[in-house]
Motif scaffolding. Structure first.
Motif, mmCIF file in Angstrom:
data_model
loop_
_atom_site.group_PDB
_atom_site.id
_atom_site.type_symbol
_atom_site.label_atom_id
_atom_site.label_comp_id
_atom_site.label_asym_id
_atom_site.label_seq_id
_atom_site.Cartn_x
_atom_site.Cartn_y
_atom_site.Cartn_z
ATOM 1 N N ILE A 39 20.807 -21.955 -35.071
ATOM 2 C CA ILE A 39 21.656 -20.893 -35.609
ATOM 3 C C ILE A 39 21.448 -19.595 -34.835
ATOM 4 O O ILE A 39 22.404 -18.874 -34.520
ATOM 5 N N ALA A 40 20.176 -19.306 -34.501
ATOM 6 C CA ALA A 40 19.891 -18.094 -33.726
ATOM 7 C C ALA A 40 20.557 -18.155 -32.353
ATOM 8 O O ALA A 40 21.144 -17.162 -31.891
ATOM 9 N N ILE A 41 20.487 -19.320 -31.707
ATOM 10 C CA ILE A 41 21.136 -19.470 -30.394
ATOM 11 C C ILE A 41 22.639 -19.318 -30.522
ATOM 12 O O ILE A 41 23.294 -18.699 -29.677
ATOM 13 N N PHE A 42 23.213 -19.871 -31.585
ATOM 14 C CA PHE A 42 24.660 -19.788 -31.796
ATOM 15 C C PHE A 42 25.108 -18.327 -31.910
ATOM 16 O O PHE A 42 26.160 -17.949 -31.373
ATOM 17 N N PHE A 43 24.322 -17.503 -32.611
ATOM 18 C CA PHE A 43 24.694 -16.105 -32.775
ATOM 19 C C PHE A 43 24.345 -15.252 -31.557
ATOM 20 O O PHE A 43 24.924 -14.183 -31.355
ATOM 21 N N LEU A 44 23.411 -15.708 -30.744
ATOM 22 C CA LEU A 44 23.034 -14.945 -29.551
ATOM 23 C C LEU A 44 23.919 -15.256 -28.352
ATOM 24 O O LEU A 44 23.963 -14.462 -27.405
ATOM 25 N N LEU A 45 24.605 -16.387 -28.375
ATOM 26 C CA LEU A 45 25.450 -16.763 -27.231
ATOM 27 C C LEU A 45 26.548 -15.735 -26.924
ATOM 28 O O LEU A 45 26.786 -15.439 -25.749
ATOM 29 N N PRO A 46 27.239 -15.152 -27.908
ATOM 30 C CA PRO A 46 28.231 -14.121 -27.555
ATOM 31 C C PRO A 46 27.626 -12.924 -26.838
ATOM 32 O O PRO A 46 28.250 -12.360 -25.925
ATOM 33 N N TYR A 47 26.413 -12.529 -27.236
ATOM 34 C CA TYR A 47 25.767 -11.408 -26.558
ATOM 35 C C TYR A 47 25.385 -11.779 -25.134
ATOM 36 O O TYR A 47 25.488 -10.960 -24.208
ATOM 37 N N LEU A 48 24.933 -13.021 -24.937
ATOM 38 C CA LEU A 48 24.608 -13.477 -23.587
ATOM 39 C C LEU A 48 25.861 -13.517 -22.721
ATOM 40 O O LEU A 48 25.838 -13.106 -21.553
ATOM 41 N N GLU A 49 26.972 -13.996 -23.294
ATOM 42 C CA GLU A 49 28.235 -14.018 -22.558
ATOM 43 C C GLU A 49 28.692 -12.603 -22.215
ATOM 44 O O GLU A 49 29.223 -12.351 -21.127
ATOM 45 N N MET A 50 28.470 -11.667 -23.117
ATOM 46 C CA MET A 50 28.840 -10.279 -22.870
ATOM 47 C C MET A 50 28.038 -9.699 -21.705
ATOM 48 O O MET A 50 28.587 -9.022 -20.824
ATOM 49 N N ILE A 51 26.743 -9.991 -21.670
ATOM 50 C CA ILE A 51 25.901 -9.489 -20.580
ATOM 51 C C ILE A 51 26.296 -10.125 -19.255
ATOM 52 O O ILE A 51 26.384 -9.434 -18.223
ATOM 53 N N LEU A 52 26.530 -11.437 -19.259
ATOM 54 C CA LEU A 52 26.893 -12.120 -18.021
ATOM 55 C C LEU A 52 28.241 -11.641 -17.496
ATOM 56 O O LEU A 52 28.425 -11.493 -16.277
ATOM 57 N N THR A 53 29.201 -11.404 -18.381
ATOM 58 C CA THR A 53 30.500 -10.896 -17.938
ATOM 59 C C THR A 53 30.370 -9.488 -17.378
ATOM 60 O O THR A 53 31.062 -9.131 -16.415
ATOM 61 N N ALA A 54 29.495 -8.690 -17.972
ATOM 62 C CA ALA A 54 29.284 -7.337 -17.460
ATOM 63 C C ALA A 54 28.660 -7.349 -16.071
ATOM 64 O O ALA A 54 28.833 -6.401 -15.301
ATOM 65 N N LEU A 55 27.957 -8.432 -15.732
ATOM 66 C CA LEU A 55 27.300 -8.527 -14.432
ATOM 67 C C LEU A 55 28.133 -9.296 -13.397
ATOM 68 O O LEU A 55 27.692 -9.457 -12.262
ATOM 69 N N ARG A 56 29.306 -9.773 -13.764
ATOM 70 C CA ARG A 56 30.132 -10.527 -12.818
ATOM 71 C C ARG A 56 30.862 -9.581 -11.860
ATOM 72 O O ARG A 56 31.369 -8.538 -12.283
ATOM 73 N N PRO A 57 30.941 -9.952 -10.597
ATOM 74 C CA PRO A 57 31.817 -9.209 -9.682
ATOM 75 C C PRO A 57 33.282 -9.434 -10.062
ATOM 76 O O PRO A 57 33.624 -10.377 -10.771
ATOM 77 N N HIS A 58 34.130 -8.557 -9.578
ATOM 78 C CA HIS A 58 35.549 -8.629 -9.947
ATOM 79 C C HIS A 58 36.191 -9.932 -9.463
ATOM 80 O O HIS A 58 37.047 -10.497 -10.161
ATOM 81 N N ASN A 59 35.784 -10.438 -8.298
ATOM 82 C CA ASN A 59 36.413 -11.649 -7.765
ATOM 83 C C ASN A 59 35.925 -12.922 -8.448
ATOM 84 O O ASN A 59 36.438 -14.005 -8.189
ATOM 85 N N GLU A 60 34.924 -12.836 -9.342
ATOM 86 C CA GLU A 60 34.418 -14.006 -10.054
ATOM 87 C C GLU A 60 34.752 -13.970 -11.541
ATOM 88 O O GLU A 60 34.241 -14.798 -12.299
#
Length: 293
Positions: A39-60
């Protein structure tokens, strides 16, 4: 000479206790722990996705892979050029100002209702509870017209007053329960020792009620920090927009600045996480206040 030997069961006790300590956890315990982690992983996944998207270059940004091939830490640096620092300051002013105003009014009100039996007490508490039923969205037109008459549109003070007003009921109720759980004899002993009623409240009751006060503080701060509808309606210039409204500005009509949108969202969550982590223990004890008499 006679020798006495210890009973066999006495010698076996340490061995049994050691064996009990080595017993593996039961299947039920393992299942509950595993479910809690899932359950903790399920609720933390959106935050992880948010961080990873913030770190993506524009072409990726549209790549199907979960992890980016390159990390663009410059997204967290370039975002400050968009004026995010001003919006962060405005959000802090609104949240801190609303929280201070709520505590300034709710502590005396809750203390008086918990310690005094006056005519209309139940009606007063009922009216306080009724105000919690109304949401800012349902009253946004009236709120806008009222502040327009006072010439307070595009003002941080307007947002402070609105957020304080809509979070006052929760603070009064939780503090009333906590003040009521504190024995009156403690306060009476302080008065016998020479304290006035106000002095006993500040020196004895408020320190004992600090977990409840902290609970009201954190919930009011989070509610004011996350508020969006009223801020969007009452502010017109970028200099008075809080972070919630600023984040929506990265969504354009034809394009979305995903990197800055998610980078700003990550930055917006950091102050709340730090504040909650510092006082999490008192928040839990404050929420359970008054549950046992």
């Amino acid at each position: 000479m006679t020798t006495q030997t210890a009973p066999a069961h006495a010698a076996a006790r340490p061995a049994k206790s050691r064996a009990a300590r080595r017993t593996p956890p039961r299947l039920r315990t393992v299942g509950l722990a595993g479910g809690a982690y899932l359950i903790a992983i399920f609720f933390l996944l959106p935050y992880l996705e948010m961080i990873l998207t913030a770190l993506r270059p524009h072409n990726e940004i549209r790549d199907r892979n979960y992890l980016p091939h390159h990390f663009a830490f410059s997204n967290f640096i370039n975002i400050w050029d968009t004026g995010l620092g001003t919006n962060l300051r405005v959000s802090l002013e609104i949240a801190v100002g609303s929280t201070a105003l709520v505590l300034l009014v709710a502590i005396p009100a809750a203390y008086y209702t918990a310690r005094r039996n006056f005519r209309g007490k139940r009606l007063f508490l009922l009216l306080v509870l009724i105000t919690q039923m109304f949401q800012p969205t349902a009253m946004i037109v009236g709120i806008y017209r009222e502040f327009m008459q006072f010439n307070m549109i595009d003002s941080v003070w307007a947002l402070v007053l609105v957020n304080a007003g809509f979070n006052m009921a929760f603070a009064v109720w939780i503090l009333n329960a906590y003040f009521g759980a504190i024995p009156k004899e403690i306060e009476e002993a302080a008065i016998v020792d020479g304290c006035s009623r106000v002095g006993a409240m500040f020196r004895v009751i408020i320190p004992l009620a600090m977990p409840g006060i902290v609970t009201a503080l954190i919930f009011t701060f989070i509610a004011a920090w996350n508020e969006f509808i009223v801020a969007l309606t009452l502010t017109t210039s970028d200099a008075t927009h809080p972070l919630t409204v600023k984040a929506s500005s990265y969504i354009g009509q034809y394009s979305i600045d995903w990197q800055h949108l998610f980078a700003g969202s990550v930055i917006a969550t950091i102050p709340v996480i730090i504040l909650f982590a510092l006082i999490e223990g008192k928040v839990v004890s404050g929420l359970t206040a008054g549950s046992v008499k």
